[in-house]
Design a protein around this motif. Structure first.
Motif, PDB file in Angstrom:
ATOM      1  N   HIS A  12     -21.496 -36.421   6.268  1.00 34.32           N
ATOM      2  CA  HIS A  12     -20.152 -35.459   5.956  1.00 34.32           C
ATOM      3  C   HIS A  12     -20.595 -34.522   7.001  1.00 34.32           C
ATOM      4  CE1 HIS A  12     -19.605 -36.319   1.828  1.00 34.32           C
ATOM      5  NE2 HIS A  12     -20.722 -36.716   1.608  1.00 34.32           N
ATOM      6  N   SER A  13     -19.325 -33.656   7.358  1.00 39.43           N
ATOM      7  CA  SER A  13     -19.020 -32.918   8.200  1.00 39.43           C
ATOM      8  C   SER A  13     -19.474 -31.572   7.743  1.00 39.43           C
ATOM      9  CB  SER A  13     -17.560 -32.680   8.834  1.00 39.43           C
ATOM     10  OG  SER A  13     -17.642 -31.406   9.317  1.00 39.43           O
ATOM     11  N   GLU A  14     -20.042 -30.721   8.676  1.00 39.90           N
ATOM     12  CA  GLU A  14     -20.614 -29.080   8.416  1.00 39.90           C
ATOM     13  C   GLU A  14     -19.655 -28.477   7.510  1.00 39.90           C
ATOM     14  OE1 GLU A  14     -23.365 -27.848   8.321  1.00 39.90           O
ATOM     15  OE2 GLU A  14     -24.716 -29.685   9.133  1.00 39.90           O
ATOM     16  N   LEU A  15     -18.227 -28.653   8.034  1.00 39.73           N
ATOM     17  CA  LEU A  15     -17.219 -28.146   7.651  1.00 39.73           C
ATOM     18  C   LEU A  15     -16.190 -28.793   6.678  1.00 39.73           C
ATOM     19  CD1 LEU A  15     -16.017 -26.197  10.646  1.00 39.73           C
ATOM     20  CD2 LEU A  15     -17.461 -25.102   8.491  1.00 39.73           C
ATOM     21  N   ASP A  16     -16.000 -28.562   5.461  1.00 37.26           N
ATOM     22  CA  ASP A  16     -15.013 -29.177   4.591  1.00 37.26           C
ATOM     23  C   ASP A  16     -13.606 -29.129   4.755  1.00 37.26           C
ATOM     24  OD1 ASP A  16     -14.689 -27.118   3.122  1.00 37.26           O
ATOM     25  OD2 ASP A  16     -15.683 -27.288   1.642  1.00 37.26           O
ATOM     26  N   GLU A  17     -12.770 -29.684   4.347  1.00 37.03           N
ATOM     27  CA  GLU A  17     -11.393 -29.227   4.559  1.00 37.03           C
ATOM     28  C   GLU A  17     -10.948 -28.068   4.310  1.00 37.03           C
ATOM     29  OE1 GLU A  17      -7.005 -31.144   2.943  1.00 37.03           O
ATOM     30  OE2 GLU A  17      -8.695 -31.898   2.243  1.00 37.03           O
ATOM     31  N   MET A  18     -11.503 -27.340   3.042  1.00 42.04           N
ATOM     32  CA  MET A  18     -11.131 -26.087   2.870  1.00 42.04           C
ATOM     33  C   MET A  18     -11.648 -25.001   3.954  1.00 42.04           C
ATOM     34  SD  MET A  18      -9.626 -23.855   0.918  1.00 42.04           S
ATOM     35  CE  MET A  18      -9.122 -24.877  -0.436  1.00 42.04           C
ATOM     36  N   ASP A  19     -12.823 -25.191   4.316  1.00 51.29           N
ATOM     37  CA  ASP A  19     -13.319 -24.650   5.450  1.00 51.29           C
ATOM     38  C   ASP A  19     -12.533 -24.533   6.647  1.00 51.29           C
ATOM     39  OD1 ASP A  19     -15.605 -23.363   4.404  1.00 51.29           O
ATOM     40  OD2 ASP A  19     -16.903 -25.082   4.625  1.00 51.29           O
ATOM     41  N   LEU A  20     -12.193 -25.682   7.106  1.00 53.92           N
ATOM     42  CA  LEU A  20     -11.264 -26.011   8.265  1.00 53.92           C
ATOM     43  C   LEU A  20      -9.716 -25.110   8.172  1.00 53.92           C
ATOM     44  CD1 LEU A  20     -11.991 -29.795   8.943  1.00 53.92           C
ATOM     45  CD2 LEU A  20     -12.585 -27.813  10.333  1.00 53.92           C
ATOM     46  N   ARG A  21      -9.185 -25.156   6.856  1.00 48.53           N
ATOM     47  CA  ARG A  21      -7.995 -24.643   6.727  1.00 48.53           C
ATOM     48  C   ARG A  21      -8.237 -23.164   7.012  1.00 48.53           C
ATOM     49  NH1 ARG A  21      -5.617 -27.623   1.286  1.00 48.53           N
ATOM     50  NH2 ARG A  21      -4.988 -29.580   2.398  1.00 48.53           N
ATOM     51  N   VAL A  22      -9.267 -22.689   6.204  1.00 43.81           N
ATOM     52  CA  VAL A  22      -9.581 -21.081   6.480  1.00 43.81           C
ATOM     53  C   VAL A  22      -9.490 -20.654   7.726  1.00 43.81           C
ATOM     54  CG1 VAL A  22     -11.143 -19.300   5.867  1.00 43.81           C
ATOM     55  CG2 VAL A  22     -10.570 -20.772   4.261  1.00 43.81           C
ATOM     56  N   ARG A  23     -10.464 -21.420   8.614  1.00 41.42           N
ATOM     57  CA  ARG A  23     -10.425 -21.091  10.144  1.00 41.42           C
ATOM     58  C   ARG A  23      -9.136 -21.270  10.838  1.00 41.42           C
ATOM     59  NH1 ARG A  23     -16.424 -22.661  12.471  1.00 41.42           N
ATOM     60  NH2 ARG A  23     -17.809 -21.840  10.973  1.00 41.42           N
ATOM     61  N   ALA A  24      -8.329 -22.204  10.433  1.00 39.70           N
ATOM     62  CA  ALA A  24      -7.151 -22.386  10.930  1.00 39.70           C
ATOM     63  C   ALA A  24      -6.207 -21.027  10.691  1.00 39.70           C
ATOM     64  CB  ALA A  24      -6.285 -23.473  10.598  1.00 39.70           C
ATOM     65  N   LEU A  25      -6.316 -20.840   9.568  1.00 41.71           N
ATOM     66  CA  LEU A  25      -5.626 -19.462   8.909  1.00 41.71           C
ATOM     67  C   LEU A  25      -5.982 -18.528   9.886  1.00 41.71           C
ATOM     68  CD1 LEU A  25      -3.397 -18.162   7.328  1.00 41.71           C
ATOM     69  CD2 LEU A  25      -5.113 -17.961   5.327  1.00 41.71           C
ATOM     70  N   GLU A  26      -7.324 -18.271   9.807  1.00 43.65           N
ATOM     71  CA  GLU A  26      -7.750 -17.068  10.601  1.00 43.65           C
ATOM     72  C   GLU A  26      -7.339 -17.090  12.108  1.00 43.65           C
ATOM     73  OE1 GLU A  26     -12.290 -15.257  11.936  1.00 43.65           O
ATOM     74  OE2 GLU A  26     -12.077 -16.760  10.430  1.00 43.65           O
ATOM     75  N   SER A  27      -7.427 -18.256  12.749  1.00 43.55           N
ATOM     76  CA  SER A  27      -6.926 -18.056  13.991  1.00 43.55           C
ATOM     77  C   SER A  27      -5.477 -17.808  14.167  1.00 43.55           C
ATOM     78  CB  SER A  27      -6.815 -19.609  14.565  1.00 43.55           C
ATOM     79  OG  SER A  27      -8.389 -20.028  14.739  1.00 43.55           O
ATOM     80  N   VAL A  28      -4.436 -18.114  13.356  1.00 42.02           N
ATOM     81  CA  VAL A  28      -3.148 -17.724  13.483  1.00 42.02           C
ATOM     82  C   VAL A  28      -3.180 -16.433  13.132  1.00 42.02           C
ATOM     83  CG1 VAL A  28      -0.682 -18.031  12.042  1.00 42.02           C
ATOM     84  CG2 VAL A  28      -2.468 -20.080  12.682  1.00 42.02           C
ATOM     85  N   LEU A  29      -3.561 -15.683  12.179  1.00 38.82           N
ATOM     86  CA  LEU A  29      -3.496 -14.266  11.805  1.00 38.82           C
ATOM     87  C   LEU A  29      -4.017 -13.341  13.051  1.00 38.82           C
ATOM     88  CD1 LEU A  29      -4.619 -14.107   7.967  1.00 38.82           C
ATOM     89  CD2 LEU A  29      -2.321 -14.042   8.953  1.00 38.82           C
ATOM     90  N   THR A  30      -5.308 -14.059  13.841  1.00 37.86           N
ATOM     91  CA  THR A  30      -5.764 -13.310  14.953  1.00 37.86           C
ATOM     92  C   THR A  30      -4.874 -13.280  16.034  1.00 37.86           C
ATOM     93  OG1 THR A  30      -8.102 -14.013  14.203  1.00 37.86           O
ATOM     94  CG2 THR A  30      -7.528 -13.245  16.477  1.00 37.86           C
ATOM     95  N   GLU A  31      -4.055 -14.549  16.278  1.00 35.45           N
ATOM     96  CA  GLU A  31      -3.132 -14.407  17.157  1.00 35.45           C
ATOM     97  C   GLU A  31      -1.920 -13.444  17.077  1.00 35.45           C
ATOM     98  OE1 GLU A  31      -2.063 -18.624  17.337  1.00 35.45           O
ATOM     99  OE2 GLU A  31      -4.108 -19.190  18.321  1.00 35.45           O
ATOM    100  N   LYS A  32      -1.627 -13.299  15.767  1.00 37.36           N
ATOM    101  CA  LYS A  32      -0.534 -12.578  15.441  1.00 37.36           C
ATOM    102  C   LYS A  32      -0.904 -10.980  15.281  1.00 37.36           C
ATOM    103  CE  LYS A  32       2.361 -15.862  12.922  1.00 37.36           C
ATOM    104  NZ  LYS A  32       3.378 -16.129  13.910  1.00 37.36           N
ATOM    105  N   GLY A  33      -2.048 -10.807  15.494  1.00 35.51           N
ATOM    106  CA  GLY A  33      -2.601  -9.319  15.657  1.00 35.51           C
ATOM    107  C   GLY A  33      -2.799  -8.612  14.164  1.00 35.51           C
ATOM    108  N   TYR A  34      -2.831  -9.740  13.025  1.00 38.34           N
ATOM    109  CA  TYR A  34      -2.772  -9.039  11.575  1.00 38.34           C
ATOM    110  C   TYR A  34      -4.410  -8.850  11.262  1.00 38.34           C
ATOM    111  CZ  TYR A  34       1.840 -10.817  11.197  1.00 38.34           C
ATOM    112  OH  TYR A  34       3.162 -10.960  11.330  1.00 38.34           O
ATOM    113  N   ILE A  35      -5.249  -9.271  11.938  1.00 40.80           N
ATOM    114  CA  ILE A  35      -6.544  -9.186  11.721  1.00 40.80           C
ATOM    115  C   ILE A  35      -7.431  -8.995  13.029  1.00 40.80           C
ATOM    116  CG2 ILE A  35      -6.764 -10.380   9.333  1.00 40.80           C
ATOM    117  CD1 ILE A  35      -8.102 -12.723  10.688  1.00 40.80           C
TER     118      ILE A  35
END
Length: 210
Positions: A12-35
């Motif tokens: 198994h990977s250390e990150l499951d599918e949900m963790d990967l999705r959360v990280r991807a969302l965090e990256s998008v929000l960071t790029e847009k300056g929301y967080i």
């Protein structure tokens, strides 16, 4: 050790599918300056290592000094914990289990990451990882050794599988030589990991653990 019917295997990977999705969302929000990543990290750290575990430590310390509260906690953890003001989502149905010389308890969520937020804060990354979730059931002594916890062979280890319906709090054994300490001083000896069961409570003068 209790057995669980789910077999998660080892690949198994250390990150499951949900963790990967959360990280991807965090990256998008960071790029847009929301967080702001630094502020988000500080907020998560507060809940993961300060607010939550501090609450649980106070529950444990009260159980160490108050036999009546300890009995109540073991009989109805949800109500006993709520009496100290610690309630909320992910803590609606609590069960407390107490370590002893004969038996040691450890908590895992084999299916996901069910965790008692009101008393422990956010779950640590290792608690959510597939290796911990599978090894805790198959090789609890090996997992404990990874955390630096070595128990006598005569001590039974019981694994509790946290679910969406029930979450667990381990009451670690009170360290020797603490008879003179008050509740606040005792609470400082209780770490998050000791309330999951992967470590023991700190001895007086020992460096604080997570």
């Amino acid at each position: 050790m209790s057995k669980h019917p789910h077999d998660h295997g080892d690949d198994h990977s250390e990150l499951d599918e949900m963790d990967l999705r959360v990280r991807a969302l965090e990256s998008v929000l960071t790029e847009k300056g929301y967080i702001e990543p630094a502020a988000l990290d500080a907020l998560i750290d507060t809940y993961q290592t300060r607010i939550g575990p501090r609450n649980g430590a106070r529950v444990v310390a009260r159980a160490w000094v108050d036999p009546a509260f300890r009995d109540w906690l073991l009989a109805d953890a949800t109500a006993a914990i709520a009496s100290l003001g610690y309630t909320g989502r992910q803590g609606e149905h609590m069960v407390a289990v107490a370590n002893s010389d004969d038996q040691h308890h450890m908590v895992v969520c084999t299916l996901c990451s069910c965790y008692p937020w009101p008393v422990l804060g956010l779950p640590p990354t290792w608690y959510k990882s597939a290796p911990y979730r599978s090894r805790a059931v198959r090789d609890p002594r090996g997992v404990l050794a990874d955390f630096g916890t070595v128990l006598p062979e005569t001590t039974r280890i019981r694994i509790w599988d946290s679910t969406a319906e029930v979450r667990y709090l381990v009451i670690p054994q009170r360290p020797a030589g603490t008879e003179h300490l008050g509740e606040e001083e005792l609470a400082a000896l209780v770490s998050r990991d000791s309330m999951i069961g992967t470590r023991l409570a700190d001895a007086p003068g020992q460096g604080s653990q997570p």
